[in-house]
Motif scaffolding. Sequence first.
Motif, mmCIF file in Angstrom:
data_model
loop_
_atom_site.group_PDB
_atom_site.id
_atom_site.type_symbol
_atom_site.label_atom_id
_atom_site.label_comp_id
_atom_site.label_asym_id
_atom_site.label_seq_id
_atom_site.Cartn_x
_atom_site.Cartn_y
_atom_site.Cartn_z
ATOM 1 N N LYS A 5 0.835 -1.197 0.000
ATOM 2 C CA LYS A 5 0.000 0.000 0.000
ATOM 3 C C LYS A 5 0.866 1.241 0.000
ATOM 4 O O LYS A 5 1.983 1.233 0.496
ATOM 5 C CB LYS A 5 -0.856 0.042 1.271
ATOM 6 N N VAL A 7 0.213 5.129 1.353
ATOM 7 C CA VAL A 7 -0.714 5.992 2.084
ATOM 8 C C VAL A 7 -0.133 7.400 2.059
ATOM 9 O O VAL A 7 1.021 7.614 2.439
ATOM 10 C CB VAL A 7 -0.914 5.523 3.536
ATOM 11 N N THR A 8 -0.921 8.352 1.577
ATOM 12 C CA THR A 8 -0.485 9.735 1.473
ATOM 13 C C THR A 8 -1.195 10.566 2.526
ATOM 14 O O THR A 8 -2.400 10.428 2.727
ATOM 15 C CB THR A 8 -0.783 10.292 0.065
ATOM 16 N N GLU A 80 -5.471 12.728 13.249
ATOM 17 C CA GLU A 80 -6.508 13.514 12.572
ATOM 18 C C GLU A 80 -6.440 15.023 12.825
ATOM 19 O O GLU A 80 -6.635 15.794 11.886
ATOM 20 C CB GLU A 80 -7.889 12.953 12.880
ATOM 21 N N CYS A 83 -3.882 16.401 10.314
ATOM 22 C CA CYS A 83 -3.933 15.949 8.922
ATOM 23 C C CYS A 83 -5.096 16.596 8.181
ATOM 24 O O CYS A 83 -6.244 16.542 8.629
ATOM 25 C CB CYS A 83 -4.076 14.426 8.897
ATOM 26 N N LYS A 85 -5.655 15.877 4.730
ATOM 27 C CA LYS A 85 -6.164 14.826 3.836
ATOM 28 C C LYS A 85 -5.335 13.566 4.029
ATOM 29 O O LYS A 85 -4.144 13.622 4.314
ATOM 30 C CB LYS A 85 -6.053 15.234 2.368
ATOM 31 N N LYS A 86 -5.997 12.424 3.839
ATOM 32 C CA LYS A 86 -5.317 11.136 3.870
ATOM 33 C C LYS A 86 -5.993 10.248 2.837
ATOM 34 O O LYS A 86 -7.225 10.190 2.778
ATOM 35 C CB LYS A 86 -5.429 10.504 5.251
ATOM 36 N N TYR A 87 -5.199 9.596 2.018
ATOM 37 C CA TYR A 87 -5.762 8.635 1.078
ATOM 38 C C TYR A 87 -4.750 7.530 0.836
ATOM 39 O O TYR A 87 -3.562 7.704 1.045
ATOM 40 C CB TYR A 87 -6.206 9.299 -0.228
ATOM 41 N N SER A 88 -5.258 6.370 0.438
ATOM 42 C CA SER A 88 -4.354 5.252 0.224
ATOM 43 C C SER A 88 -4.671 4.542 -1.087
ATOM 44 O O SER A 88 -5.778 4.651 -1.620
ATOM 45 C CB SER A 88 -4.438 4.262 1.390
ATOM 46 N N ASP A 89 -3.666 3.866 -1.577
ATOM 47 C CA ASP A 89 -3.762 3.106 -2.818
ATOM 48 C C ASP A 89 -3.186 1.726 -2.581
ATOM 49 O O ASP A 89 -2.143 1.584 -1.931
ATOM 50 C CB ASP A 89 -2.957 3.782 -3.942
#
Length: 95
Positions: A5, A7-8, A80, A83, A85-89
């Motif tokens: 993964k 995670v940004t 939180e 932060c 923004k948080k998103y993962s791929d």
Amino acid sequence: MSITKRVTFIAKEGSEAKMKELLTAMVLPSKVEDGCIFYDIFVYENNPRKFMAVESWRDDAALDGHKSTEHYATYKSSFEPYCDKKYSDELEILG
């Protein structure tokens, strides 16, 4: 099959140092967990608010084990407010 993964995290303006502290605290304990293949967190040189975690785990059980650790619980309950923004791929390893 392994799980990889990315995670940004985008820190809120003025929260870069706290975000860096929280994320840095995850690295060493995560690397020694059973089933951890790769675990590093990077900060973008051209954007100190942007962080990227790249992690690879042996299987779902190893990732679930990671999510049940004390250091993960500390991070999860603390990040939180800092932060934006948080998103993962999910990533697929080629080759």
